[in-house]
Design a protein around this motif. Structure first.
Motif, PDB file in Angstrom:
ATOM      1  N   TYR A  35      52.769  40.836  25.188  1.00 12.92           N
ATOM      2  CA  TYR A  35      51.657  41.651  25.688  1.00 12.92           C
ATOM      3  C   TYR A  35      51.985  43.107  25.407  1.00 12.92           C
ATOM      4  O   TYR A  35      53.102  43.565  25.695  1.00 12.92           O
ATOM      5  CB  TYR A  35      51.464  41.449  27.192  1.00 12.92           C
ATOM      6  N   ALA A  37      50.767  47.217  25.845  1.00 15.63           N
ATOM      7  CA  ALA A  37      49.972  48.111  26.678  1.00 15.63           C
ATOM      8  C   ALA A  37      50.165  49.537  26.193  1.00 15.63           C
ATOM      9  O   ALA A  37      51.067  49.830  25.398  1.00 15.63           O
ATOM     10  CB  ALA A  37      50.377  47.977  28.149  1.00 15.63           C
ATOM     11  N   ASP A  51      44.739  47.448  26.027  1.00 12.49           N
ATOM     12  CA  ASP A  51      45.858  46.548  26.308  1.00 12.49           C
ATOM     13  C   ASP A  51      45.465  45.116  25.957  1.00 12.49           C
ATOM     14  O   ASP A  51      44.324  44.700  26.208  1.00 12.49           O
ATOM     15  CB  ASP A  51      46.248  46.641  27.779  1.00 12.49           C
ATOM     16  N   SER A  81      41.060  39.890  25.917  1.00 14.43           N
ATOM     17  CA  SER A  81      41.042  41.172  26.625  1.00 14.43           C
ATOM     18  C   SER A  81      39.780  41.958  26.288  1.00 14.43           C
ATOM     19  O   SER A  81      39.241  41.844  25.181  1.00 14.43           O
ATOM     20  CB  SER A  81      42.272  41.998  26.250  1.00 14.43           C
ATOM     21  N   GLU A 247      53.043  53.343  23.236  1.00 16.77           N
ATOM     22  CA  GLU A 247      52.690  51.930  23.389  1.00 16.77           C
ATOM     23  C   GLU A 247      53.952  51.203  23.817  1.00 16.77           C
ATOM     24  O   GLU A 247      55.047  51.533  23.363  1.00 16.77           O
ATOM     25  CB  GLU A 247      52.174  51.385  22.052  1.00 16.77           C
TER      26      GLU A 247
END
Length: 256
Positions: A35, A37, A51, A81, A247
């Motif tokens: 993952y 973000a 994200d 997402s 990031e």
């Protein structure tokens, strides 16, 4: 605009310092789920960033002839997402392939690198042709590279496209393996810089003439085949973050 002084500076590490010792033959593959973000500042400055989860498959081969690295990444699979506009976020396919045949034993490698990023709205392909060199830093290995950059791509929302030479590039990859708390771990730092981009390339993707990506990664084994990875990246005028910032991400992987 091409700046010869900058080009000479980028090439200097290729012909200096101590060459690294030859590496043993290695072939490995892995698959991971993660993952990624972004910092609040990144999201505020880059409406296209959001994200999202990702799936990634990596393969590497090191042998007498040189080395090969291939990575395929699917970001936001199934549009799980939502983006900053509250819509289903785009799914993006990314592919990185690096081939470095040995040209001068212990001194110089050819470098052929291709990075593709494609979604329903944007396609960008960056091809790099140059040379690289492995440098010995004790327990760590450093590889530096430089050369010419060719790019093509399109941005559907504005009906813009570009195809042609776009300045030059520099790469840096540092790997430091170590053992801590009874587990094999590795710290890696990767840099990719694009210099003196063509005006057409800048216009299509809203880039400046210079852009870069730094990726700092810590990988730790959880078992013989399972590992965990955390990373922190700084991007500037590259990818979905033309205005740049931070990031970060977490992933779990399986060595195949």
């Amino acid at each position: 605009m091409f700046r010869p002084a900058y080009g000479a500076l980028l090439l200097t590490p290729l012909f200096s310092l101590t060459p690294a010792a030859a590496l043993a033959s290695v072939s490995a593959a892995s698959v991971e789920v993660g993952y990624k973000a972004h910092s609040p500042g990144t999201l505020a400055r880059n409406p296209g960033a959001f994200d999202q989860p990702y799936l990634q498959l990596d393969y590497r081969n090191l042998d007498d002839w040189g080395r090969l690295f291939s990575s395929t990444k699917l970001e936001n699979p199934g549009q799980l997402s939502r983006d900053q506009q509250g819509q289903s976020g785009r799914t993006t396919f990314k592919s990185l392939n690096v081939v470095e045949p040995v040209m001068w034993e212990g001194r110089l490698n050819a470098l052929l690198q291709n990075f593709i990023s494609a979604s329903t709205s944007t396609v960008e392909d960056n091809f790099y042709l140059g040379a690289s060199r492995d440098l010995d830093l004790g327990a760590a290995t450093l590889t530096v590279g430089a050369g010419l950059h060719y790019a093509f791509g399109s941005f559907a929302a504005k009906g813009l496209s570009y195809s042609g030479p776009s300045g030059y590039f520099a790469t840096l990859n540092l790997s430091y393996p170590f053992r801590a708390l009874g587990r094999d771990s590795a710290l890696s730092i990767a840099y990719n810089g694009q210099f003196d981009r063509a005006e057409g390339h800048q216009e299509v993707f809203r880039y400046d003439d210079y852009g870069h990506q730094w990726v700092n990664t810590l990988k730790t084994s959880l078992s013989e085949r399972v590992y965990a990875k955390v990373y922190l990246s700084h991007l500037d005028s590259i990818g979905a973050t033309p205005q740049g910032d931070l990031e970060y991400g977490l992933a779990f992987g399986l060595s195949l």
